[in-house]
Design a protein around this motif. Structure first.
Motif, PDB file in Angstrom:
ATOM      1  N   ILE A   1       0.686  -1.273  -0.106  1.00  0.00           N
ATOM      2  CA  ILE A   1      -0.084   0.149   0.037  1.00  0.00           C
ATOM      3  C   ILE A   1       0.778   1.477  -0.064  1.00  0.00           C
ATOM      4  CG2 ILE A   1      -1.637   1.338   1.250  1.00  0.00           C
ATOM      5  CD1 ILE A   1      -2.772  -1.305   2.288  1.00  0.00           C
ATOM      6  N   MET A   2       2.044   1.458   0.757  1.00  0.00           N
ATOM      7  CA  MET A   2       2.896   2.581   0.874  1.00  0.00           C
ATOM      8  C   MET A   2       3.829   2.721  -0.233  1.00  0.00           C
ATOM      9  SD  MET A   2       1.749   4.026   3.562  1.00  0.00           S
ATOM     10  CE  MET A   2       3.030   5.275   3.801  1.00  0.00           C
ATOM     11  N   GLU A   3       3.860   1.880  -1.125  1.00  0.00           N
ATOM     12  CA  GLU A   3       4.864   1.965  -1.940  1.00  0.00           C
ATOM     13  C   GLU A   3       4.478   2.992  -3.066  1.00  0.00           C
ATOM     14  OE1 GLU A   3       7.249  -0.701  -5.586  1.00  0.00           O
ATOM     15  OE2 GLU A   3       5.744  -1.729  -4.408  1.00  0.00           O
ATOM     16  N   PRO A   4       3.472   2.946  -3.434  1.00  0.00           N
ATOM     17  CA  PRO A   4       2.846   3.993  -4.410  1.00  0.00           C
ATOM     18  C   PRO A   4       2.788   5.334  -3.647  1.00  0.00           C
ATOM     19  CG  PRO A   4       1.035   2.586  -4.102  1.00  0.00           C
ATOM     20  CD  PRO A   4       2.299   1.871  -3.382  1.00  0.00           C
ATOM     21  N   VAL A   5       2.583   5.519  -2.671  1.00  0.00           N
ATOM     22  CA  VAL A   5       2.721   6.769  -1.828  1.00  0.00           C
ATOM     23  C   VAL A   5       3.848   7.326  -1.904  1.00  0.00           C
ATOM     24  CG1 VAL A   5       2.287   7.765   0.436  1.00  0.00           C
ATOM     25  CG2 VAL A   5       0.688   5.955  -0.265  1.00  0.00           C
ATOM     26  N   THR A   6       4.850   6.535  -1.459  1.00  0.00           N
ATOM     27  CA  THR A   6       6.490   6.960  -1.555  1.00  0.00           C
ATOM     28  C   THR A   6       6.697   7.355  -2.965  1.00  0.00           C
ATOM     29  OG1 THR A   6       7.282   4.547  -1.692  1.00  0.00           O
ATOM     30  CG2 THR A   6       6.977   5.727   0.532  1.00  0.00           C
ATOM     31  N   TYR A   7       6.242   6.516  -3.753  1.00  0.00           N
ATOM     32  CA  TYR A   7       6.913   6.847  -5.151  1.00  0.00           C
ATOM     33  C   TYR A   7       6.324   8.511  -5.599  1.00  0.00           C
ATOM     34  CZ  TYR A   7       6.299   7.434 -10.279  1.00  0.00           C
ATOM     35  OH  TYR A   7       6.483   7.864 -11.629  1.00  0.00           O
ATOM     36  N   PHE A   8       4.941   8.747  -5.209  1.00  0.00           N
ATOM     37  CA  PHE A   8       4.307  10.170  -5.522  1.00  0.00           C
ATOM     38  C   PHE A   8       4.957  11.322  -4.626  1.00  0.00           C
ATOM     39  CE2 PHE A   8       0.759   7.719  -7.129  1.00  0.00           C
ATOM     40  CZ  PHE A   8       0.492   8.425  -8.454  1.00  0.00           C
ATOM     41  N   ILE A   9       5.512  10.910  -3.215  1.00  0.00           N
ATOM     42  CA  ILE A   9       6.158  11.801  -2.560  1.00  0.00           C
ATOM     43  C   ILE A   9       7.523  12.058  -3.178  1.00  0.00           C
ATOM     44  CG2 ILE A   9       7.176  12.081  -0.364  1.00  0.00           C
ATOM     45  CD1 ILE A   9       5.228  10.614   1.123  1.00  0.00           C
ATOM     46  N   THR A  10       8.403  11.023  -3.785  1.00  0.00           N
ATOM     47  CA  THR A  10       9.638  11.418  -4.320  1.00  0.00           C
ATOM     48  C   THR A  10       9.271  12.214  -5.690  1.00  0.00           C
ATOM     49  OG1 THR A  10      10.274   9.210  -3.508  1.00  0.00           O
ATOM     50  CG2 THR A  10      11.705  10.221  -5.402  1.00  0.00           C
ATOM     51  N   PHE A  11       8.118  11.911  -6.529  1.00  0.00           N
ATOM     52  CA  PHE A  11       7.650  12.565  -7.576  1.00  0.00           C
ATOM     53  C   PHE A  11       7.640  14.239  -7.343  1.00  0.00           C
ATOM     54  CE2 PHE A  11       5.149  14.184 -11.084  1.00  0.00           C
ATOM     55  CZ  PHE A  11       5.697  13.919 -12.169  1.00  0.00           C
ATOM     56  N   ALA A  12       6.833  14.316  -6.389  1.00  0.00           N
ATOM     57  CA  ALA A  12       6.552  15.752  -5.932  1.00  0.00           C
ATOM     58  C   ALA A  12       7.965  16.562  -5.395  1.00  0.00           C
ATOM     59  CB  ALA A  12       5.544  15.565  -4.650  1.00  0.00           C
ATOM     60  N   ASN A  13       8.818  15.773  -4.965  1.00  0.00           N
ATOM     61  CA  ASN A  13      10.228  16.644  -4.334  1.00  0.00           C
ATOM     62  C   ASN A  13      10.841  16.851  -5.698  1.00  0.00           C
ATOM     63  OD1 ASN A  13       9.691  16.345  -1.661  1.00  0.00           O
ATOM     64  ND2 ASN A  13      10.626  14.468  -1.484  1.00  0.00           N
ATOM     65  N   SER A  14      10.910  16.102  -6.625  1.00  0.00           N
ATOM     66  CA  SER A  14      11.432  16.298  -8.090  1.00  0.00           C
ATOM     67  C   SER A  14      10.760  17.454  -8.531  1.00  0.00           C
ATOM     68  CB  SER A  14      11.271  15.098  -8.803  1.00  0.00           C
ATOM     69  OG  SER A  14      11.872  13.785  -8.371  1.00  0.00           O
ATOM     70  N   MET A  15       9.433  17.628  -8.627  1.00  0.00           N
ATOM     71  CA  MET A  15       8.855  18.833  -9.030  1.00  0.00           C
ATOM     72  C   MET A  15       9.345  20.007  -8.186  1.00  0.00           C
ATOM     73  SD  MET A  15       5.010  17.214  -9.742  1.00  0.00           S
ATOM     74  CE  MET A  15       4.515  18.952 -10.221  1.00  0.00           C
ATOM     75  N   VAL A  16       9.411  19.877  -7.115  1.00  0.00           N
ATOM     76  CA  VAL A  16       9.908  21.263  -6.274  1.00  0.00           C
ATOM     77  C   VAL A  16      11.106  21.591  -6.408  1.00  0.00           C
ATOM     78  CG1 VAL A  16      10.515  21.911  -3.856  1.00  0.00           C
ATOM     79  CG2 VAL A  16       8.243  20.600  -4.291  1.00  0.00           C
ATOM     80  N   PHE A  17      12.208  20.430  -6.711  1.00  0.00           N
ATOM     81  CA  PHE A  17      13.581  20.859  -7.072  1.00  0.00           C
ATOM     82  C   PHE A  17      13.444  21.510  -8.493  1.00  0.00           C
ATOM     83  CE2 PHE A  17      14.834  17.081  -4.509  1.00  0.00           C
ATOM     84  CZ  PHE A  17      14.692  17.864  -3.025  1.00  0.00           C
ATOM     85  N   PHE A  18      12.620  21.022  -9.345  1.00  0.00           N
ATOM     86  CA  PHE A  18      12.772  21.552 -10.789  1.00  0.00           C
ATOM     87  C   PHE A  18      12.229  23.104 -10.899  1.00  0.00           C
ATOM     88  CE2 PHE A  18      10.799  22.124 -15.092  1.00  0.00           C
ATOM     89  CZ  PHE A  18      11.908  22.186 -15.700  1.00  0.00           C
ATOM     90  N   ALA A  19      11.177  23.227  -9.993  1.00  0.00           N
ATOM     91  CA  ALA A  19      10.457  24.513  -9.830  1.00  0.00           C
ATOM     92  C   ALA A  19      11.638  25.587  -9.254  1.00  0.00           C
ATOM     93  CB  ALA A  19       9.062  24.492  -8.908  1.00  0.00           C
ATOM     94  N   TYR A  20      12.366  25.116  -8.367  1.00  0.00           N
ATOM     95  CA  TYR A  20      13.326  25.916  -7.563  1.00  0.00           C
ATOM     96  C   TYR A  20      14.281  26.318  -8.742  1.00  0.00           C
ATOM     97  CZ  TYR A  20      17.589  27.274  -4.932  1.00  0.00           C
ATOM     98  OH  TYR A  20      18.594  28.021  -4.361  1.00  0.00           O
ATOM     99  N   PHE A  21      14.734  25.494  -9.655  1.00  0.00           N
ATOM    100  CA  PHE A  21      15.471  25.930 -10.760  1.00  0.00           C
ATOM    101  C   PHE A  21      15.022  26.905 -11.962  1.00  0.00           C
ATOM    102  CE2 PHE A  21      17.019  25.003 -15.082  1.00  0.00           C
ATOM    103  CZ  PHE A  21      18.320  25.582 -15.268  1.00  0.00           C
ATOM    104  N   ILE A  22      13.673  26.846 -12.138  1.00  0.00           N
ATOM    105  CA  ILE A  22      13.065  27.762 -12.948  1.00  0.00           C
ATOM    106  C   ILE A  22      12.897  28.999 -12.407  1.00  0.00           C
ATOM    107  CG2 ILE A  22      10.884  28.283 -13.934  1.00  0.00           C
ATOM    108  CD1 ILE A  22      10.385  25.272 -14.241  1.00  0.00           C
ATOM    109  N   VAL A  23      12.790  29.163 -11.034  1.00  0.00           N
ATOM    110  CA  VAL A  23      12.718  30.616 -10.418  1.00  0.00           C
ATOM    111  C   VAL A  23      14.109  31.268 -10.090  1.00  0.00           C
ATOM    112  CG1 VAL A  23      11.815  31.666  -8.198  1.00  0.00           C
ATOM    113  CG2 VAL A  23      10.574  30.000  -9.146  1.00  0.00           C
ATOM    114  N   THR A  24      15.172  30.220  -9.732  1.00  0.00           N
ATOM    115  CA  THR A  24      16.397  31.049  -9.178  1.00  0.00           C
ATOM    116  C   THR A  24      17.499  30.825 -10.459  1.00  0.00           C
ATOM    117  OG1 THR A  24      17.032  28.971  -8.281  1.00  0.00           O
ATOM    118  CG2 THR A  24      15.880  30.472  -6.904  1.00  0.00           C
ATOM    119  N   ARG A  25      17.251  29.925 -11.237  1.00  0.00           N
ATOM    120  CA  ARG A  25      18.156  29.428 -12.391  1.00  0.00           C
ATOM    121  C   ARG A  25      19.624  28.983 -11.759  1.00  0.00           C
ATOM    122  NH1 ARG A  25      15.204  29.274 -16.722  1.00  0.00           N
ATOM    123  NH2 ARG A  25      13.740  31.169 -17.168  1.00  0.00           N
TER     124      ARG A  25
END
Length: 308
Positions: free
Chosen positions: A228-252
């Protein structure tokens, strides 16, 4: 006769007799008198050097001034005139049409044309003798002599110039350090508080990640199963990747811990600087000026050491 360079008086027959003009009309006529004195000013050449002979106003004696065309200026000639006779309160040199000649003008240029000499509001017309045009060989020799004189003058005065330059730089450095001292104290306090806030933010991030890891572990082994928790951790990791990518777009900038720390430190620093009215632009300008002055002082001292 005595040596002309000693500033003593000489009796001589004038080559050119120049009478005072009686009725001058020009833009500065309201500053100078046009009373006709009995004196005369003569200009002639001896051994290739111009000699200006005039009567001193207070001593009533004829005095001969030796002019060095390549080194003397209008300002230095007027200073010599006032130093020779303290009765000369005001002195100026004008063109034939009444315009004042700058003090930085070389006497060599002045003596090419007629001019007016104003002493204590009395105006004299001075006529300069026309020099014969030198031959090509003589002109070349004169240019070589000028170049040699310039090199000798530079060599003799270089050490004195370097000492004055060093003294000026030391005074400038002391002045800049005096201006920077109170700013450095304010900056040190702002940096300490900004560093403390940045470190606190990093520790808070570590605590948040620890809580997240503990919550996922508790949900995986005590509440739910790994299926049950495996897909939850997958989406949490994917969300962290989106946050890192958004940081790059904003700060270059790449999301690295050192870059995040530096950026957050600067954010806190500038925010605190505005609160305490600390002028960051002025501080940086003073630091740049101090660095340039220190580098210039180092170069001057290296030149002195090389010469020694």
């Amino acid at each position: 006769d005595q040596d002309p360079t000693s500033g003593s008086m000489l009796c001589m027959e004038p080559v050119l007799c120049v009478k005072l003009c009686g009725n001058l009309k020009y833009s500065q006529s309201h500053l100078y008198s046009t009373v006709v004195p009995p004196d005369e000013i003569t200009v002639n050449y001896r051994h290739g050097l111009p000699l200006i002979t005039l009567t001193l106003p207070s001593r009533k004696e004829r005095c001969q001034f030796v002019v060095k065309p390549m080194l003397s200026t209008v300002g230095s000639f007027l200073r010599d005139l006032q130093n020779e006779d303290k009765g000369v309160k005001t002195a100026a040199i004008l063109t034939a049409d009444g315009r004042e000649i700058p003090a930085t003008t070389l006497m060599e240029i002045l003596l090419m044309n007629d001019f007016k000499l104003v002493i204590n509001k009395i105006t004299y017309d001075v006529q300069c003798p026309k020099k014969e045009k030198p031959s090509m060989e003589h002109a070349a020799d004169m240019e070589n002599v000028k170049s040699l004189v310039h090199r000798l003058f530079t060599a003799l005065h270089l050490e004195e110039f370097q000492k004055k330059r060093e003294h000026h730089l030391l005074e400038k450095i002391d002045h800049l350090r005096g201006q920077l001292q109170p700013l450095e104290q304010i900056k040190a306090g702002i940096e300490a508080r900004s560093e403390a806030k940045t470190s606190g933010l990093l520790w808070a991030g570590l605590a948040l990640l620890s809580v997240q890891g503990g919550a996922l572990a508790w949900l995986t082994w005590w509440v739910y199963s790994w299926d049950i928790m495996e897909p939850v951790t997958y989406f949490i990791t994917f969300a962290n990747s989106m946050v890192f990518f958004a940081y790059f777009i904003v700060t270059r900038q790449d999301y690295t811990y050192s870059a995040v720390k530096s950026r957050q430190f600067l954010h806190f620093f500038h925010k605190k600087s505005k609160q305490q009215h600390f002028d960051v632009v002025q501080y940086n300008k003073l630091k740049e000026d101090l660095a340039k002055a220190t580098e210039s002082l180092k170069q001057v001292r290296e030149k002195v050491n090389e010469k020694n």
